[in-house]
Design a protein around this motif. Structure first.
Motif, short mmCIF file in Angstrom:
data_model
loop_
_atom_site.label_atom_id
_atom_site.label_comp_id
_atom_site.label_asym_id
_atom_site.label_seq_id
_atom_site.Cartn_x
_atom_site.Cartn_y
_atom_site.Cartn_z
N PHE A 92 -3.95 0.09 10.94
CA PHE A 92 -4.08 -0.91 10.13
C PHE A 92 -3.60 -0.27 8.69
O PHE A 92 -3.20 -0.99 7.60
N GLY A 93 -4.21 1.04 8.41
CA GLY A 93 -3.98 1.51 6.94
C GLY A 93 -2.26 1.42 6.68
O GLY A 93 -1.97 1.24 5.57
N MET A 94 -1.49 1.94 7.50
CA MET A 94 0.09 2.00 7.30
C MET A 94 0.35 0.48 7.30
O MET A 94 1.42 0.16 6.38
N GLN A 95 0.05 -0.40 7.99
CA GLN A 95 0.50 -1.67 8.03
C GLN A 95 0.00 -2.50 6.67
O GLN A 95 0.91 -3.15 6.05
N GLU A 96 -1.12 -2.31 6.19
CA GLU A 96 -1.36 -2.86 4.83
C GLU A 96 -0.67 -2.39 3.78
O GLU A 96 -0.09 -2.97 2.91
N GLU A 97 -0.59 -1.25 3.76
CA GLU A 97 0.31 -0.21 2.93
C GLU A 97 1.89 -0.78 2.69
O GLU A 97 2.15 -0.90 1.82
N PHE A 114 -0.09 6.40 -3.21
CA PHE A 114 -0.79 7.52 -3.03
C PHE A 114 -1.56 7.53 -1.65
O PHE A 114 -2.59 6.49 -1.70
N THR A 115 -1.27 7.99 -0.66
CA THR A 115 -1.91 7.96 0.80
C THR A 115 -2.98 9.03 0.73
O THR A 115 -2.81 10.10 0.69
N LEU A 116 -4.36 8.39 0.61
CA LEU A 116 -5.32 9.22 0.47
C LEU A 116 -5.87 9.92 1.90
O LEU A 116 -6.09 10.97 2.15
N SER A 117 -5.99 8.92 2.64
CA SER A 117 -6.08 9.16 4.04
C SER A 117 -5.35 7.97 5.17
O SER A 117 -5.07 7.32 4.49
N ARG A 118 -5.77 8.01 6.38
CA ARG A 118 -5.45 6.74 7.26
C ARG A 118 -6.10 5.69 6.78
O ARG A 118 -5.63 4.84 7.46
N ASN A 119 -7.24 5.90 6.24
CA ASN A 119 -8.21 4.56 5.81
C ASN A 119 -7.97 4.24 4.26
O ASN A 119 -8.62 3.17 4.21
N GLN A 120 -7.34 4.88 3.38
CA GLN A 120 -7.28 4.36 2.20
C GLN A 120 -5.92 5.13 1.48
O GLN A 120 -5.48 6.07 1.54
N THR A 121 -5.31 3.73 0.60
CA THR A 121 -4.17 4.07 -0.02
C THR A 121 -4.25 3.60 -1.45
O THR A 121 -4.83 2.24 -1.35
N VAL A 122 -3.78 4.27 -2.30
CA VAL A 122 -3.88 3.43 -3.82
C VAL A 122 -2.43 3.47 -4.25
O VAL A 122 -1.50 4.36 -4.02
N GLY A 202 2.54 11.14 0.37
CA GLY A 202 2.07 11.28 1.79
C GLY A 202 0.78 11.76 1.89
O GLY A 202 0.20 12.18 0.75
N GLU A 203 0.17 11.75 3.19
CA GLU A 203 -1.22 12.10 3.37
C GLU A 203 -1.36 13.67 2.88
O GLU A 203 -2.10 14.24 2.43
N LYS A 204 -0.49 14.53 2.93
CA LYS A 204 -0.07 16.00 2.84
C LYS A 204 -0.05 16.38 1.51
O LYS A 204 0.02 17.55 1.35
N ALA A 205 0.50 15.54 0.72
CA ALA A 205 0.96 15.77 -0.55
C ALA A 205 -0.03 16.23 -1.42
O ALA A 205 -1.52 15.49 -1.25
N ALA A 206 -0.18 17.05 -2.42
CA ALA A 206 -1.24 17.19 -3.29
C ALA A 206 -1.50 16.12 -4.09
O ALA A 206 -0.64 15.57 -4.70
N MET A 215 -4.65 8.01 -10.76
CA MET A 215 -4.21 8.80 -9.61
C MET A 215 -3.02 9.68 -10.26
O MET A 215 -2.25 9.17 -10.97
N ASP A 216 -3.16 10.59 -9.33
CA ASP A 216 -1.87 11.76 -9.73
C ASP A 216 -1.36 12.58 -8.88
O ASP A 216 -2.48 12.53 -7.62
#
Length: 453
Positions: A92-97, A114-122, A202-206, A215-216
């Motif tokens: 669901f996270g990737m789909q909604e994003e 900005f992918t913060l986790s599998r559950n949240q993206t800004v 992505g999730e692994k980026a700082a 966000m930054d």
């Protein structure tokens, strides 16, 4: 005399405003096999006929289905509830994003995800900015990239046939945003928008949320910038290398280029480019020259005049007594019969000779017949890229060990600049060929002998 109609025609065809130029270190005036299209050794930034800049506007926070249900997630006033039954079955996270990004893209909007986790993206939506022009730099040849940059290989290996097994330059490395009104301020930001007008962290980026809520983040290998102290003049000194974030803030360097932990925010510094600022993309380093700075830089004609002036003085080999001459600029990579050679440990200039070797193992170590000093013996090449000169002085000094020749103050300036190398090393390099410098001072004063007659 022009007729009024001709004057009007000239006014319509006048040269556009130039913001500045980017010059790639390691190329002496052009790429090895010539400049082609968007891939070249230098790139001029001109005021665009129509502004293409963008600025942040709407922020969208995408969470899990449950959070979306509770918060009543919206996009431009439309409920996203139908997603919950149609798109959440697998991821669901990737789909909604993906849905939100596609919706933004379909409106022709730029965005940063900005992918913060599998559950949240800004997702930060960007809108048109009529007051700025945007230019993008990267390894990609896709249309959003204005200036295509590939990895620089130092020294004689610098050619198109050299294979880079895995480039460390980002496909969409950075963007430069210039004000369309005087003084035409240029600012640099990490990362560039792709063909879908998106930047994905992505999730692994700082990445992080700042105290003010925006966000930054940083790109994988980072975009480093060094502003020289005192501008780009005879008195310039190297500045401190910093890292630029996606939103243009300034940070101290990470422990290594790709470390996930960001450096410390440097609040009293900005992302505004100055004349002589260096931009490192982890594989290639660019020099920023302002339009005003270029007006005070020697031209190709001036460098050619200096070359002819040296040759007119008829320098001679102190042993063979044959007259030496620097080859013409369009033959700057071909060793010619009259080419001057120099012993880089002492600076004595000779013609080519095949003696003086000290050992079979060190083929390039020779003993100078004038002073008995042992060191590299190389052909001398005139530095032809005018953008690298901090002054218009005569070419009297050579970088060691490559033998590129330029003015004394230009040689001494570049000799003390630590350029990023790999993921955590720094060393001085010749700006004309990117060879790592060596020797006591990284450069040497040349000693020419004039004609005996």
């Amino acid at each position: 005399m022009f007729s009024p109609s001709q004057e009007e025609l000239c006014a319509l065809n006048k040269e556009p405003v130039k913001y500045g130029e980017l010059v790639v270190l390691g190329y002496n005036g052009s790429l090895p096999n010539g400049d082609r299209g968007r891939r070249k050794s230098r790139f001029a930034l001109y005021k665009r006929p129509k502004a293409n800049g963008v600025r942040p506007s709407t922020v969208h926070v995408i969470s899990t289905p449950q959070a979306s249900k509770e918060c009543g997630g919206t996009l431009s006033g439309q409920k996203l509830g139908w997603l919950e039954t149609q798109l959440w079955e697998e991821d669901f996270g990737m789909q909604e994003e993906a849905f939100l990004t596609q919706a933004i893209s379909s409106k022709g909007q730029h965005s940063i995800s900005f992918t913060l986790s599998r559950n949240q993206t800004v997702i930060v939506e960007y809108t048109h900015d009529k007051d700025t022009d945007m230019f993008q730099v990267g390894r990609s040849t896709e249309s959003p990239i204005d200036f295509v940059v590939t990895d620089t290989i130092s020294g004689s290996q610098n050619n198109d046939e050299t294979q880079i097994t895995q480039s460390t330059i980002s496909r969409f490395a950075c963007r430069i945003v210039c004000d369309r009104s005087p003084p035409y301020t240029a600012r640099i930001f990490a990362a560039g928008f792709d063909s879908s007008k998106n930047i994905f962290l992505g999730e692994k980026a700082a990445k992080w949320k700042n105290p003010d809520g925006h966000m930054d983040g940083l790109t994988t290998n980072g975009v480093l910038v060094m502003h020289p102290k005192g501008g780009f003049t005879e008195e310039s000194k190297p500045g401190v290398w910093r890292e630029i974030s996606v939103c243009g803030d300034v940070y101290t360097l990470r422990e290594t280029r790709s470390a996930q932990q960001r450096g410390k925010l440097v609040e009293n510094e900005t992302n505004i480019l100055q004349d002589g600022s260096l931009i490192d993309l982890c594989g290639a380093t660019l020099l920023w020259r302002t339009a005003d700075g270029l007006l005070h830089t020697p031209t190709q004609k001036h460098i050619e005049a200096l070359r002819q002036e040296i040759n007119a003085a008829r320098p001679q080999c102190p042993v063979g007594l044959n007259t030496l001459a620097f080859p013409s600029i369009n033959r700057k990579d071909v060793v010619e019969e009259k080419q001057p050679w120099a012993y880089l440990s002492c600076g004595h200039v000779h013609g080519y000779h095949n003696w003086g070797h000290r050992s079979d193992t060190e083929a390039n170590e020779r003993e100078c017949p004038m002073c008995r000093t042992v060191g590299p013996y190389v052909p001398l090449w005139l530095g032809c890229e005018a953008g690298f000169y901090v002054d218009a002085g005569p070419p009297t000094h050579a970088f060691t060990p490559c033998g590129h020749v330029c003015s004394e103050k230009s040689a001494k300036y570049w000799s003390q600049i630590p350029l990023p190398h790999g993921t955590h090393a720094f060393h001085a390099a010749c700006p004309f060929c990117a060879t790592q410098l060596s020797g006591e001072h990284n450069c040497v004063k040349l000693i020419f002998q004039g004609p005996i007659d």
